[in-house]
Scaffold this motif. Structure first.
Motif, short mmCIF file in Angstrom:
data_model
loop_
_atom_site.label_atom_id
_atom_site.label_comp_id
_atom_site.label_asym_id
_atom_site.label_seq_id
_atom_site.Cartn_x
_atom_site.Cartn_y
_atom_site.Cartn_z
N ARG A 123 9.71 21.37 -42.63
CA ARG A 123 9.11 22.66 -43.00
C ARG A 123 10.17 23.75 -43.15
NH1 ARG A 123 5.40 21.22 -38.73
NH2 ARG A 123 3.58 20.19 -39.62
N ASP A 124 11.12 23.76 -42.24
CA ASP A 124 12.14 24.81 -42.25
C ASP A 124 13.12 24.69 -43.41
OD1 ASP A 124 11.00 25.80 -39.95
OD2 ASP A 124 12.52 24.97 -38.60
N SER A 125 13.18 23.52 -44.03
CA SER A 125 14.18 23.27 -45.08
C SER A 125 13.91 24.03 -46.37
CB SER A 125 14.22 21.77 -45.41
OG SER A 125 13.03 21.38 -46.11
N GLY A 126 12.66 24.39 -46.59
CA GLY A 126 12.28 25.01 -47.85
C GLY A 126 11.99 24.02 -48.95
N ALA A 127 12.05 22.72 -48.66
CA ALA A 127 11.77 21.71 -49.68
C ALA A 127 10.27 21.63 -49.97
CB ALA A 127 12.27 20.34 -49.21
N VAL A 128 9.94 21.27 -51.19
CA VAL A 128 8.57 20.87 -51.51
C VAL A 128 8.30 19.58 -50.75
CG1 VAL A 128 7.06 20.05 -53.35
CG2 VAL A 128 8.62 21.96 -53.77
N HIS A 129 7.21 19.53 -50.00
CA HIS A 129 7.05 18.37 -49.10
C HIS A 129 5.58 18.11 -48.78
CE1 HIS A 129 6.85 21.72 -46.17
NE2 HIS A 129 6.01 20.90 -45.53
N ALA A 130 5.33 16.90 -48.32
CA ALA A 130 4.07 16.54 -47.68
C ALA A 130 4.42 15.82 -46.39
CB ALA A 130 3.22 15.64 -48.57
N ILE A 131 3.89 16.32 -45.29
CA ILE A 131 3.99 15.64 -44.01
C ILE A 131 2.67 14.89 -43.81
CG2 ILE A 131 4.10 15.94 -41.50
CD1 ILE A 131 5.83 18.47 -42.13
N LEU A 132 2.76 13.58 -43.71
CA LEU A 132 1.57 12.73 -43.63
C LEU A 132 1.47 12.16 -42.22
CD1 LEU A 132 -0.73 11.54 -45.47
CD2 LEU A 132 0.70 9.50 -45.64
N ARG A 133 0.57 12.73 -41.43
CA ARG A 133 0.35 12.21 -40.08
C ARG A 133 -0.64 11.06 -40.14
NH1 ARG A 133 -0.70 18.06 -37.68
NH2 ARG A 133 1.43 18.77 -37.25
N THR A 134 -0.27 9.96 -39.50
CA THR A 134 -1.15 8.80 -39.50
C THR A 134 -1.18 8.19 -38.10
OG1 THR A 134 -1.69 6.78 -40.71
CG2 THR A 134 0.65 7.18 -40.23
N ILE B 106 6.53 10.78 -43.20
CA ILE B 106 5.45 10.20 -42.39
C ILE B 106 5.59 10.64 -40.95
CG2 ILE B 106 4.37 8.06 -41.61
CD1 ILE B 106 5.48 6.73 -44.15
N SER B 107 4.49 11.15 -40.39
CA SER B 107 4.49 11.56 -38.99
C SER B 107 3.34 10.87 -38.25
CB SER B 107 4.41 13.09 -38.87
OG SER B 107 4.72 13.50 -37.55
N THR B 108 2.91 11.42 -37.14
CA THR B 108 2.09 10.66 -36.21
C THR B 108 1.07 11.53 -35.47
OG1 THR B 108 2.22 9.35 -34.16
CG2 THR B 108 3.89 11.00 -34.47
N ASP B 109 -0.01 10.88 -35.02
CA ASP B 109 -0.98 11.53 -34.15
C ASP B 109 -0.37 11.91 -32.80
OD1 ASP B 109 -1.01 8.51 -33.98
OD2 ASP B 109 -2.14 8.96 -32.15
N TYR B 110 0.77 11.33 -32.45
CA TYR B 110 1.38 11.59 -31.14
C TYR B 110 1.96 12.99 -31.02
CZ TYR B 110 1.02 6.77 -29.39
OH TYR B 110 0.56 5.56 -28.91
N VAL B 111 1.89 13.81 -32.07
CA VAL B 111 2.32 15.20 -31.93
C VAL B 111 1.27 16.02 -31.18
CG1 VAL B 111 3.76 15.14 -34.00
CG2 VAL B 111 1.39 15.94 -34.17
#
Length: 283
Positions: free
Chosen positions: A133-144, A95-100
């Motif tokens: 992103r750099d890890s190479g993992a399958v992922h979803a970054i969810l900005r809210t 989980i990420s944020t609009d503050y980026v």
């Protein structure tokens, strides 16, 4: 294989444990994000089917004077989690944020728009995104954005308390964004985790914010109206309410990719009714 959730007491973490009671949820006592290696070790020990990181440093203003500590929690810990997930071949939802974003303009920000955080909290969350992103993992970054619920500390509960105490509140009117119910974020995280397990190609960055966009003052007026509180909300400029951390004026998030994973923007007005009912604060 079980789902592993980092976080127990936060708004989204509590919603996740309500929706997925069978999941293994780790609080600070079991996995402190101030110790990224311990978080990675917890993933290796549990060997779950997917990981959701719902824990974070959320004290935005305090991060201005404690940026190093905030960046460990919001940056280094998610990166360590993601590397562990890559090792095990399992997906991570972060989980990420609009503050980026810098908050300039009036157009909603797209997931691939340039990032430029205005404050330490935003920089710490961006570090987490980059590490995942750099890890190479399958992922979803969810900005809210602008998370609210009946649990924890948030704008809705603050407005209810102050609205009962005062005849008038002065609330910022020139910051615009999408209030987002924690329960909807939790459902989105679970949906993304399932999709990532079934189709790693959905890896990427998603925006998930409540609709319609509104100012903090407009959100406050809706709270007062739904709660039946006779408290006048007067809109003010951000400059009239200075805080240690600069906030973005434009927190609008465009959410173009939700349909591909079966999601849609939640209506915060309907969710507000549910939260106020849970709090016993409806008319």
């Amino acid at each position: 294989m079980p789902l592993l959730i980092f976080g127990k007491t936060g708004q989204v973490a509590q919603a996740l444990t309500r929706l997925a009671p069978q999941a293994l949820a780790l609080g600070r006592a079991e996995a402190d994000l101030a110790d990224p290696a311990a978080c990675a070790a917890a993933i290796h020990a549990a060997r779950p089917g997917a990981v959701i990181n719902a824990a974070a440093w959320t004290a935005v203003d305090r991060a201005e004077t404690e940026e190093t500590a905030a960046t460990v929690v919001n940056g280094a810990a998610p990166a360590a989690m993601a590397r562990a997930c890559a090792d095990l071949g399992i997906p991570l939802v972060q989980i990420s944020t609009d503050y980026v974003f810098d908050g300039h303009g009036t157009a909603p920000f797209l997931p691939d728009d340039p990032v430029a955080p205005l404050n330490a909290y935003g920089r710490s969350k961006l570090a987490g995104e980059q590490g995942v992103r750099d890890s190479g993992a399958v992922h979803a970054i969810l900005r809210t954005s602008w998370v609210f619920s009946a649990q924890g500390q948030n704008f809705v509960k603050t407005m209810l308390r102050l609205g009962r105490e005062r005849a008038e509140l002065r609330v910022v009117e020139d910051q615009i964004g999408g209030p987002t119910p924690a329960m909807a974020i939790a459902r989105a995280c679970l949906t993304l985790a399932t999709h990532l397990q079934e189709d790693p190609a959905v890896t990427g960055t998603y925006h998930f914010a409540g609709a319609p966009d509104v100012s903090w003052a407009g959100f406050a007026r809706a709270i007062m109206a739904q709660a039946g509180l006779d408290c006048r909300v007067t809109g003010i400029a951000t400059a009239d309410y200075p805080t240690p951390a600069q906030r973005p004026a434009n927190s609008r998030l465009a959410c173009p990719d939700l349909a591909r994973v079966g999601l849609a923007r939640p209506d915060w007005r309907a969710a507000l009714t549910e939260v106020l009912t849970e709090l016993g604060a409806t008319t």
